[in-house]
Motif scaffolding. Structure first.
Motif, short mmCIF file in Angstrom:
data_model
loop_
_atom_site.label_atom_id
_atom_site.label_comp_id
_atom_site.label_asym_id
_atom_site.label_seq_id
_atom_site.Cartn_x
_atom_site.Cartn_y
_atom_site.Cartn_z
N ALA A 1 0.85 -1.20 0.00
CA ALA A 1 0.00 0.00 0.00
C ALA A 1 0.88 1.25 0.00
O ALA A 1 0.69 2.17 -0.81
CB ALA A 1 -0.92 -0.01 1.21
N ALA A 2 1.87 1.25 0.89
CA ALA A 2 2.75 2.42 1.02
C ALA A 2 3.54 2.67 -0.27
O ALA A 2 3.67 3.81 -0.73
CB ALA A 2 3.71 2.22 2.19
N ILE A 3 4.04 1.59 -0.86
CA ILE A 3 4.86 1.76 -2.07
C ILE A 3 4.01 2.24 -3.25
O ILE A 3 4.40 3.17 -3.97
CB ILE A 3 5.63 0.46 -2.42
N TYR A 4 2.85 1.64 -3.42
CA TYR A 4 1.97 2.09 -4.52
C TYR A 4 1.57 3.55 -4.29
O TYR A 4 1.53 4.35 -5.22
CB TYR A 4 0.73 1.21 -4.62
N GLY A 5 1.26 3.87 -3.03
CA GLY A 5 0.88 5.24 -2.70
C GLY A 5 2.01 6.21 -3.01
O GLY A 5 1.80 7.25 -3.66
N PHE A 6 3.22 5.84 -2.61
CA PHE A 6 4.36 6.72 -2.85
C PHE A 6 4.61 6.88 -4.35
O PHE A 6 5.00 7.96 -4.82
CB PHE A 6 5.62 6.20 -2.15
N ALA A 7 4.34 5.79 -5.10
CA ALA A 7 4.55 5.86 -6.56
C ALA A 7 3.60 6.87 -7.20
O ALA A 7 4.00 7.61 -8.10
CB ALA A 7 4.35 4.48 -7.17
N VAL A 8 2.35 6.89 -6.72
CA VAL A 8 1.39 7.87 -7.26
C VAL A 8 1.92 9.29 -6.98
O VAL A 8 1.95 10.15 -7.87
CB VAL A 8 -0.02 7.68 -6.63
N GLY A 9 2.37 9.49 -5.75
CA GLY A 9 2.92 10.80 -5.36
C GLY A 9 4.15 11.15 -6.17
O GLY A 9 4.38 12.32 -6.51
N THR B 1 8.73 19.09 -1.16
CA THR B 1 7.39 18.95 -1.77
C THR B 1 7.19 17.58 -2.42
O THR B 1 6.16 16.94 -2.24
CB THR B 1 7.16 20.07 -2.81
N ALA B 2 8.19 17.14 -3.18
CA ALA B 2 8.04 15.88 -3.91
C ALA B 2 7.87 14.71 -2.94
O ALA B 2 6.97 13.88 -3.11
CB ALA B 2 9.24 15.65 -4.82
N ILE B 3 8.71 14.66 -1.93
CA ILE B 3 8.62 13.55 -0.95
C ILE B 3 7.31 13.68 -0.18
O ILE B 3 6.68 12.67 0.16
CB ILE B 3 9.84 13.56 0.01
N MET B 4 6.88 14.93 0.09
CA MET B 4 5.60 15.14 0.79
C MET B 4 4.45 14.55 -0.04
O MET B 4 3.58 13.86 0.49
CB MET B 4 5.39 16.64 1.03
N HIS B 5 4.48 14.80 -1.37
CA HIS B 5 3.42 14.28 -2.24
C HIS B 5 3.37 12.75 -2.18
O HIS B 5 2.30 12.16 -2.11
CB HIS B 5 3.64 14.73 -3.70
N GLY B 6 4.53 12.12 -2.19
CA GLY B 6 4.57 10.66 -2.09
C GLY B 6 4.13 10.21 -0.72
O GLY B 6 3.35 9.26 -0.58
N GLY B 7 4.62 10.91 0.29
CA GLY B 7 4.34 10.53 1.68
C GLY B 7 2.87 10.59 2.03
O GLY B 7 2.34 9.68 2.68
N THR B 8 2.19 11.64 1.59
CA THR B 8 0.77 11.77 1.96
C THR B 8 -0.06 10.64 1.33
O THR B 8 -0.92 10.07 2.00
CB THR B 8 0.19 13.14 1.53
N VAL B 9 0.21 10.31 0.07
CA VAL B 9 -0.55 9.21 -0.56
C VAL B 9 -0.20 7.88 0.10
O VAL B 9 -1.06 7.03 0.29
CB VAL B 9 -0.32 9.12 -2.10
N ALA B 10 1.08 7.74 0.46
CA ALA B 10 1.49 6.50 1.13
C ALA B 10 0.76 6.36 2.46
O ALA B 10 0.26 5.28 2.79
CB ALA B 10 3.00 6.50 1.34
#
Lengths: 329, 109
Positions: free
Chosen positions: A95-103, A134-143
């Protein structure tokens, strides 16, 4: 060089997460689709944010602080909901990896837009803040959204509850980041130190959880299938329970329930074997008759109906994880 | 769980006895990794005394298999008790490992 700061951190972070997935739960194909969805989400968000700003006659600051977090997190999260609903996500790790990939896809598209529009003004400080922060935040929030969502599904089998809580957390974190309560550099530093820690804890927890789950379920299922094949199932507790259902179901349905249970056990054991093989880095086995057996299982499930499935609950729960597991075949 | 080793012809024969479950697997894994690091080219796991195996145990068998494949070595299992053989058959692990009915056959391989 400057462009690199804006793009590489999030890609490297995603690559590290992918490599840390010891059970190889994440499919590279779905990972790429997630990144592509992130890019599409960035484009949709751009228009969504602009439309909301026009509609509410809002200024840039209001949009960044309140509108964008809602619009962007909702659009990014849609694909994760689809993945969970299609049983492509089984544990917090994937879940976390797919989420981070979207971000990641989202951040890459957003940073490209910034780079193209700002040109020479896309200086090194901005690149660092956008690339690491910002970029890591975008991945982190979806993760985080994906982690809470899948946990909600497992705990209460309610995708809505997990989804709402996860989405709220993602929106709040995103909005807090955009408020720049702290200095951008401090925010960036916080993100690149706290997020890996969160991921590390999630990875440790899930790996332990997955191993325990495999250990308990695999052995129980083997024991039960062994008894079925030896004709000793009736003497077992599970067999005794199935016999009590005679009074409530016609013979044919009962027969289908027995076949369903036995076929489920066989397939579930093989799915767990594939997980063990993936963990060991060995190629998974795909038996030629697996497709037919999966189809048969689906047909049997249909034939026994909701009532039959409910009656079988003490023996086999066709919950999210069980259905996800069969996707490993 | 008890593990012993003996060199027979060109093969290292590892004899495992008892139960191979979660509680035993850590110690077993440690011993096995130490043995694998010695670079043996042919390993036979004699399971005549193995009376229970769980997924944790199977995981270690897979570790050996992977490692041996990596160095171009040979790994085989022999003398599985019927109940254990059933686990391998039911799960399909018998397709992955080279399994022999007894040590003699495994040594000839």
């Amino acid at each position: 060089m400057i462009i690199g700061f804006g793009f590489f951190p999030v890609i490297i972070f995603l690559l590290c997460l992918f490599l840390l997935d010891s059970f190889k739960l994440v499919s590279p194909r779905w990972l790429i689709i997630c990144i592509i969805w992130g890019i599409i989400a960035a484009a949709l968000s751009y228009y969504g944010n602009n439309a909301a700003a026009d509609l509410g006659n809002l200024g840039f600051e209001d949009v960044t602080k309140y509108v964008a977090p809602v619009v962007e997190e909702l659009i990014k999260g849609i694909f994760i909901i689809i993945l969970v609903a299609r049983r492509r996500v089984g544990f917090m790790i994937d879940a976390a990896i797919y989420g981070f990939a979207v971000g990641t896809g989202f951040a890459l598209a957003e940073n490209t837009w910034y780079y193209m529009h700002l040109g020479h003004d896309f200086h090194v400080v901005l690149a660092i803040v956008r690339g690491f922060g910002t970029a890591i935040m975008h991945g982190g929030t979806v993760a985080i959204f994906a982690i809470v969502l899948i946990e909600g599904v497992h705990r209460s089998n309610r995708i809505v509850l997990g989804g709402v809580i996860g989405m709220l957390i993602a929106i709040i974190l995103h909005s807090a980041f955009n408020h720049f309560i702290f200095d951008p550099f401090i925010q960036t530093l916080l993100i690149i130190t706290l997020l890996p820690l969160v991921f590390y804890l999630v990875f440790i927890y899930t790996t332990r959880h997955l191993q325990n789950w495999l250990e308990v379920e695999f052995n129980n299922e083997i024991d039960m299938l062994r008894m079925i094949r030896k004709g000793q199932f009736r003497q077992s507790k599970a067999g005794g329970y199935l016999a009590t259902l005679k009074e409530h179901f016609p013979g044919e349905t009962l027969m289908d329930m027995y076949c369903f249970f036995s076929l489920y056990l066989e397939l579930s054991i093989k799915a767990k074997r594939n997980l063990l093989l993936k963990e060991s880095g060995l190629p998974v086995i795909t038996e030629p008759d697996i497709k037919d057996k999966l189809l048969e299982l689906r047909l049997l499930r249909k034939q026994i109906g909701k009532a039959g499935e409910m009656a079988l609950l003490p023996l086999v729960r066709m919950s999210h994880r069980e259905l996800w597991e069969l996707n490993q075949l | 769980m008890k593990l012993s080793k003996e060199k027979l012809n060109d093969a290292l024969v590892l004899t495992v006895e008892g139960r191979l479950d979660t509680t035993q697997s850590d110690a077993f894994e440690k011993d096995i990794i130490q043995i694998l690091d010695e670079g043996e080219q042919k390993i036979i796991l004699d399971c005549s005394g193995l009376n229970y195996i769980s997924s944790s145990g199977l995981r270690i068998f897979l570790i050996i298999q992977k490692k041996m494949m990596g160095i171009g070595g040979q790994f085989s299992i022999c003398s599985l008790q019927p109940a254990i053989m059933e686990v391998f058959d039911m799960s399909g692990f018998s397709m992955i490992f080279s399994i022999h009915p007894d040590l003699e056959t495994a040594l000839k391989q």
